[in-house]
Each structure stands twice: as structure tokens, then as C-alpha cells.
Scaffold this motif. Structure first.
Motif, PDB file in Angstrom:
ATOM      1  N   THR A 151       0.816  -1.218   0.000  1.00 14.33           N
ATOM      2  CA  THR A 151       0.000   0.000   0.000  1.00 14.33           C
ATOM      3  C   THR A 151       0.844   1.259   0.000  1.00 14.33           C
ATOM      4  O   THR A 151       0.331   2.363  -0.105  1.00 14.33           O
ATOM      5  N   GLY A 152       2.147   1.115   0.145  1.00 11.93           N
ATOM      6  CA  GLY A 152       3.004   2.293   0.142  1.00 11.93           C
ATOM      7  C   GLY A 152       3.088   2.957   1.502  1.00 11.93           C
ATOM      8  O   GLY A 152       2.593   2.450   2.507  1.00 11.93           O
ATOM      9  N   GLU A 153       3.740   4.114   1.517  1.00 11.86           N
ATOM     10  CA  GLU A 153       3.943   4.855   2.759  1.00 11.86           C
ATOM     11  C   GLU A 153       2.693   5.643   3.139  1.00 11.86           C
ATOM     12  O   GLU A 153       2.051   6.256   2.281  1.00 11.86           O
ATOM     13  N   ARG A 154       2.383   5.677   4.430  1.00 16.58           N
ATOM     14  CA  ARG A 154       1.244   6.460   4.898  1.00 16.58           C
ATOM     15  C   ARG A 154       1.721   7.884   5.146  1.00 16.58           C
ATOM     16  O   ARG A 154       2.252   8.214   6.214  1.00 16.58           O
ATOM     17  N   ALA A 155       1.559   8.728   4.138  1.00 12.57           N
ATOM     18  CA  ALA A 155       2.008  10.115   4.226  1.00 12.57           C
ATOM     19  C   ALA A 155       1.297  10.940   3.172  1.00 12.57           C
ATOM     20  O   ALA A 155       0.831  10.407   2.159  1.00 12.57           O
ATOM     21  N   ARG A 156       1.223  12.250   3.403  1.00 13.49           N
ATOM     22  CA  ARG A 156       0.637  13.151   2.415  1.00 13.49           C
ATOM     23  C   ARG A 156       1.534  13.190   1.185  1.00 13.49           C
ATOM     24  O   ARG A 156       2.704  12.836   1.237  1.00 13.49           O
ATOM     25  N   ILE A 157       0.975  13.658   0.065  1.00 15.14           N
ATOM     26  CA  ILE A 157       1.729  13.683  -1.179  1.00 15.14           C
ATOM     27  C   ILE A 157       3.005  14.520  -1.053  1.00 15.14           C
ATOM     28  O   ILE A 157       4.045  14.164  -1.610  1.00 15.14           O
ATOM     29  N   ASP A 158       2.948  15.611  -0.283  1.00 14.57           N
ATOM     30  CA  ASP A 158       4.143  16.448  -0.163  1.00 14.57           C
ATOM     31  C   ASP A 158       5.167  15.864   0.807  1.00 14.57           C
ATOM     32  O   ASP A 158       6.266  16.406   0.958  1.00 14.57           O
ATOM     33  N   GLU A 159       4.798  14.739   1.425  1.00 13.50           N
ATOM     34  CA  GLU A 159       5.723  14.058   2.334  1.00 13.50           C
ATOM     35  C   GLU A 159       6.209  12.727   1.768  1.00 13.50           C
ATOM     36  O   GLU A 159       6.992  12.028   2.409  1.00 13.50           O
ATOM     37  N   GLN A 160       5.732  12.373   0.576  1.00  9.44           N
ATOM     38  CA  GLN A 160       6.099  11.100  -0.019  1.00  9.44           C
ATOM     39  C   GLN A 160       7.567  11.100  -0.458  1.00  9.44           C
ATOM     40  O   GLN A 160       8.093  12.091  -0.973  1.00  9.44           O
ATOM     41  N   ASP A 161       8.196   9.969  -0.267  1.00  7.22           N
ATOM     42  CA  ASP A 161       9.588   9.792  -0.664  1.00  7.22           C
ATOM     43  C   ASP A 161       9.646   9.141  -2.044  1.00  7.22           C
ATOM     44  O   ASP A 161       8.966   8.139  -2.300  1.00  7.22           O
ATOM     45  N   ALA A 162      10.452   9.688  -2.937  1.00  3.39           N
ATOM     46  CA  ALA A 162      10.514   9.194  -4.312  1.00  3.39           C
ATOM     47  C   ALA A 162      10.958   7.738  -4.379  1.00  3.39           C
ATOM     48  O   ALA A 162      10.445   6.958  -5.192  1.00  3.39           O
ATOM     49  N   ASP A 163      11.897   7.364  -3.533  1.00  6.49           N
ATOM     50  CA  ASP A 163      12.370   5.972  -3.544  1.00  6.49           C
ATOM     51  C   ASP A 163      11.261   5.013  -3.121  1.00  6.49           C
ATOM     52  O   ASP A 163      11.124   3.915  -3.681  1.00  6.49           O
TER      53      ASP A 163
END
Length: 207
Positions: free
Chosen positions: A97-109
């Protein structure tokens, strides 16, 4: 389980060490297929699923393979056919499901890893499955089932999970069980679904 049932060939279930994947693996083993219980990190869980299947008289083997690693995937398919017979089906179940974070907090890796697991991995697995099941390669056809979340179609989703959205409730009044997904997969890979292809089958309690 009859001898005929035991000869139905191999099925690979990715991400099968727990949850839905484990339920699918156990159900397909009951149907008579030799099942590859694929895992990336949870060796203990995968071996537990294999033990359960074998205790019920089925055939199974746990195989570690990261679906994002091409060499791992090639080895996964080679071992499946070498130990359990001709490939009859692939169930692309592994996912994140990926990282639980807002789009501006998402990590590219992290986002790149998500795409590798959920998009590239299933496509690479499908490539090997098509090659293995193609009549041009001595195969006799088979099935590919891709498991996906209904969340991708059901806004507003879960706050903080940018890559996926999921509905908060179901009209049927409860969450689905892994065995209910497994039953649907069992039908899809069976001769009863021989005229079903390129279809989306929604098992979501009405969502």
C-alpha cells in the motif's frame, strides 16, 4: 484427493505467506494443484502455509523470490515447473500500500518501490507465465489472475495513503474474508471459467 486431481499442474501464488495469498494457496492446493507459495521476506509464514497444505494431502513448496528482481522471478518459474509440473496458473497477489504520508511528504524511492512491486513485478511474472503456458513453448494454456484493491476505485480513501483509496464501509455490512477471495480465484483458474478472459471480477461486498 484423486490421482487425476494431483496431476493438474503447478500454480504460482505471489505474496502467499499470509492473508489472502495464503488462503488462495491453500484453496488451490485443495483443488489439486501443486502450489508455489512465494514470499519475499516471511520465510516462516510461507513454510507454515506449506505445512498446512501438506498436512491436508496437497503439494506445495515455498520459494523466496522478490517479484521486482528479474533473476528471482525467472528462478521462481523454473523451480515451479521443475518440482510441481507444467504451469497451469499464475496468481499475482503480492502488493504493497506504500507509505502512509501526504503527497508532499512522499519519498521518491518509496514510490518507485511501490510501482516496482505493484506494477512492474506482476508484468514480469505475467511475461514468464505466458511463455510457460504458451503452446509455442510446449504449454497447454492456463490462467493469470491479478489481485488488486477495490480502493483504487472507491474514493475518498484512507487519509495518508496517497497511492490507494479505500471505502470506509461495505453495503453487505462487514469486511471480506480471505477465503471469499480464494473461492473466486479457484473458479477463475478452473475449467468452469474457460470462457472468461480480460474481465474484472469484483469481490467487494457491494462496493
Amino acid at each position: 484427493m484423486t490421482t487425476a486431481e494431483q496431476g493438474q499442474g503447478a500454480v504460482i501464488v505471489t505474496g502467499a505467506s499470509r492473508g489472502i495469498g495464503a488462503a488462495i494457496a491453500e484453496k488451490l492446493a485443495e483443488d489439486g494443484y501443486g502450489v508455489v507459495v512465494n514470499y519475499a521476506t516471511d520465510a516462516e509464514g510461507a513454510e507454515s502455509v506449506v505445512s498446512t497444505i501438506r498436512a491436508r494431502g496437497g503439494r506445495a513448496v515455498a520459494v523466496r523470490a522478490d517479484v521486482t528482481a528479474p533473476d528471482d522471478v525467472a528462478g521462481l518459474f523454473d523451480r515451479a515447473q521443475r518440482e510441481l509440473g507444467p504451469l497451469a496458473a499464475l496468481v499475482n497477489n503480492a502488493g504493497t500500500t506504500g507509505e502512509r504520508a501526504r503527497i508532499d511528504e512522499q519519498d521518491a524511492d518509496h514510490l518507485a518501490r511501490l510501482m516496482q512491486i505493484n506494477v512492474v513485478g506482476p508484468m514480469v511474472c505475467a511475461k514468464h507465465a505466458v511463455q510457460a503456458m504458451s503452446t509455442a513453448h510446449g504449454g497447454s494454456g492456463g490462467s493469470i489472475v491479478n489481485i488488486a484493491s477495490i480502493g483504487a476505485q472507491a474514493p475518498p480513501g484512507i487519509a495518508g495513503f496517497v497511492p490507494y483509496e479505500a471505502a470506509a464501509s461495505s453495503p453487505i455490512g462487514r469486511a471480506g474474508r480471505p477465503d471469499e477471495i480464494a473461492d473466486a480465484v479457484s473458479w477463475l483458474v478452473s475449467p468452469a471459467a474457460s470462457y472468461v478472459t480480460g474481465s474484472d471480477i469484483t469481490v467487494s461486498g457491494g462496493l
